[in-house]
Design an enzyme around this catalytic site. Structure first.
Site, short mmCIF file in Angstrom:
data_model
loop_
_atom_site.label_atom_id
_atom_site.label_comp_id
_atom_site.label_asym_id
_atom_site.label_seq_id
_atom_site.Cartn_x
_atom_site.Cartn_y
_atom_site.Cartn_z
N GLY A 270 0.88 -1.35 0.42
CA GLY A 270 -0.12 0.12 0.38
C GLY A 270 1.11 0.80 0.35
O GLY A 270 2.06 1.59 0.75
N ARG B 216 0.51 -4.93 -5.16
CA ARG B 216 1.12 -6.70 -3.88
C ARG B 216 1.78 -7.21 -4.88
O ARG B 216 0.84 -7.81 -6.22
CB ARG B 216 -0.17 -6.57 -3.27
CG ARG B 216 -0.54 -5.45 -2.22
CD ARG B 216 -2.08 -5.75 -1.86
NE ARG B 216 -2.45 -4.63 -0.93
CZ ARG B 216 -1.69 -3.87 -0.19
NH1 ARG B 216 -0.05 -3.97 0.64
NH2 ARG B 216 -2.18 -2.59 0.77
N ASP C 143 4.78 -4.84 5.52
CA ASP C 143 4.95 -5.74 6.41
C ASP C 143 5.22 -6.33 4.47
O ASP C 143 6.25 -7.39 5.13
CB ASP C 143 3.86 -6.10 6.94
CG ASP C 143 4.37 -8.12 7.77
OD1 ASP C 143 4.81 -7.78 8.43
OD2 ASP C 143 3.29 -8.32 7.17
N THR D 86 4.56 2.70 5.70
CA THR D 86 2.83 2.21 5.44
C THR D 86 2.63 3.41 6.31
O THR D 86 3.19 3.40 7.37
CB THR D 86 3.09 0.70 6.01
OG1 THR D 86 1.63 1.20 6.61
CG2 THR D 86 4.06 0.75 7.14
N ASP E 134 -0.20 2.22 8.26
CA ASP E 134 -0.41 1.01 9.34
C ASP E 134 0.54 1.51 10.89
O ASP E 134 0.02 1.42 12.06
CB ASP E 134 0.05 -0.04 9.37
CG ASP E 134 -0.87 -0.26 7.97
OD1 ASP E 134 -2.67 0.55 8.03
OD2 ASP E 134 -1.14 -1.11 7.42
N ASP F 271 3.07 -0.33 11.79
CA ASP F 271 2.68 -1.67 12.39
C ASP F 271 4.61 -1.96 12.07
O ASP F 271 4.33 -3.60 12.15
CB ASP F 271 1.18 -2.23 12.11
CG ASP F 271 1.90 -2.63 10.33
OD1 ASP F 271 2.11 -2.15 9.85
OD2 ASP F 271 0.69 -3.59 10.06
N ARG G 114 -4.95 -2.31 9.20
CA ARG G 114 -4.65 -3.60 9.30
C ARG G 114 -5.18 -4.30 10.16
O ARG G 114 -5.97 -3.98 10.84
CB ARG G 114 -3.53 -4.19 8.05
CG ARG G 114 -3.34 -5.33 7.29
CD ARG G 114 -2.85 -5.23 6.40
NE ARG G 114 -0.91 -4.99 7.44
CZ ARG G 114 -0.35 -5.76 7.46
NH1 ARG G 114 -0.28 -6.95 6.85
NH2 ARG G 114 0.84 -5.88 7.82
O1 F6P Z 1 -1.43 -1.11 4.73
C1 F6P Z 1 -1.86 -0.04 4.14
C2 F6P Z 1 -3.76 -0.74 4.34
O2 F6P Z 1 -3.92 1.13 4.13
C3 F6P Z 1 -4.45 -0.95 5.30
O3 F6P Z 1 -4.59 0.35 6.27
C4 F6P Z 1 -5.21 -1.39 4.62
O4 F6P Z 1 -5.79 -2.78 5.38
C5 F6P Z 1 -4.65 -1.78 3.59
O5 F6P Z 1 -3.62 -1.61 2.83
C6 F6P Z 1 -5.74 -2.06 2.02
O6 F6P Z 1 -5.44 -2.15 1.14
P1 F6P Z 1 -5.72 -2.26 -0.52
O7 F6P Z 1 -5.56 -1.38 -1.05
O8 F6P Z 1 -5.31 -3.88 -1.10
O9 F6P Z 1 -6.86 -2.72 -0.43
#
Ligand code: F6P
Length: 319
Positions: free
Chosen positions: A11, A72, A103, A125, A127, A129, A171
């Site tokens: 992300g 991803r 991560d 990120t 997050d 985390d 997340r």
């Molecule tokens: O890791 C960043 C994040 O925005 C998280 O907070 C969230 O759960 C996830 O990515 C959403 O992913 P995507 O953009 O692939 O829907």
């Protein structure tokens, strides 16, 4: 090392561009060539790789998103995908790479390390985390985006005397919820790191209402569940008029804050230094305002933790 690569993965987060810029400029400062790997590990596998110059990273320090694009990439979780990536790195003569991401990106960097390829992880990120750092690039900007939204929602919550349940990203981590709940004066914050009892949430709302408090803000971390489920439970247990806001991907965009730009610049530059010092298999971070680095495999083995004293404080301040 005479040629390094840089990629952003997972992300996107505000400040990734500032980190890419720091990597490119710091490397060129040391007479090292830099290649941009586009679309994260997907571009590594397919060979979407191009040389970056000083000017390639001009005018991006203040922009959200990532100039290198991101993705991803499930294929990079396979041995075959990893081998294809390493082949491309050899083909381009790249001797080490900087991986900017969260991560999943660190897991990819760990694999490259295990295959003996020098790489350094930079935590990017929203997050917050990632082990080995107090803050990740993008977290501060996301907090400010969420706070801006909470303040606006509070205006309408007050006017209509309603309860608002606001779902934020993160997340599996509750950092965004905790920091924005505390700074936004939320009545209740639900995070995955702390158990909660819906009866307590309802009792707290009722107590406030009886005291004359006619509006409330509840922040729900996505790792806990959906805001609409929480809202339904509140409406079933009380007569309070409730509304739901899911902030979603707005939290990932926008111009990075000064804090994130500085953090990204410091971490990106340190990552290059580590590669030039021959120290691969590391990840950089900021701890107690010092730039630090750790063994990436050991860091990934640690569990992300949250400051529960802040959670306790949020409860004490919202009685
Ligand atoms: O890791 C960043 C994040 O925005 C998280 O907070 C969230 O759960 C996830 O990515 C959403 O992913 P995507 O953009 O692939 O829907």
């Amino acid at each position: 090392m005479k040629r390094i690569g840089v990629l952003t993965s997972g992300g996107d987060s505000p400040g990734m561009n500032a980190a890419v810029r720091a990597v490119v400029r710091k490397a060129i400062y040391h007479n090292v060539e830099v290649y941009g790997i586009y679309h994260g590990y997907a571009g590594l596998i397919s060979g979407h790789i191009e040389k970056l110059e000083l000017g390639s990273v001009g005018d991006i320090i203040h922009r959200g998103g990532t100039k290198l694009y991101t993705a991803r990439c499930p294929e990079f979780k396979t041995l075959e995908g990893q081998m294809k990536g390493i082949e491309q790195l050899k083909k381009f003569g790249i001797e080490g790479i900087v991986v900017i991401g969260g991560d999943g990106s660190y897991q990819g960097a760990k694999k490259l390390t295990e295959h003996g390829f020098p790489c350094v992880g930079v935590p990017g990120t929203i997050d917050n985390d990632i082990p080995g750092t107090d803050f990740t690039i993008g977290f501060d900007t996301a907090l400010n985006t969420v706070i801006d939204a909470i303040d606006k929602i509070r205006d309408t919550a007050t006017s209509h005397e309603r309860t608002y349940v606001i779902e934020v990203m993160g997340r599996h981590a509750g950092d965004i919820a905790l920091w924005t709940g505390l700074s936004g004066g939320a009545e209740t914050i639900l995070i995955p790191e702390a158990n909660y009892d819906m009866e307590d949430v309802v009792a707290r709302l009722k107590r406030g209402h009886e005291r004359g408090k006619k509006h409330s803000i509840i922040i729900v971390a996505e790792g806990v569940g959906s805001a609409s489920d929480v809202s339904k439970q509140i409406e079933e247990a009380t007569n309070l008029e409730t509304r739901v806001t899911v902030l979603g991907h707005v939290q990932r965009g926008g111009s990075p804050s000064a804090f994130d730009r500085v953090l990204a610049s410091r971490l990106g530059a340190r990552a290059v230094e580590l590669l030039l010092e021959g120290k691969g298999g590391r990840c950089v971070g900021i701890q107690s305002n010092q730039i630090v680095d750790h063994d990436i495999i050991e860091a990934l083995a640690q569990k992300h933790t949250i400051d529960l004293s802040m959670y306790q404080l949020s409860q004490e301040l919202s009685i």
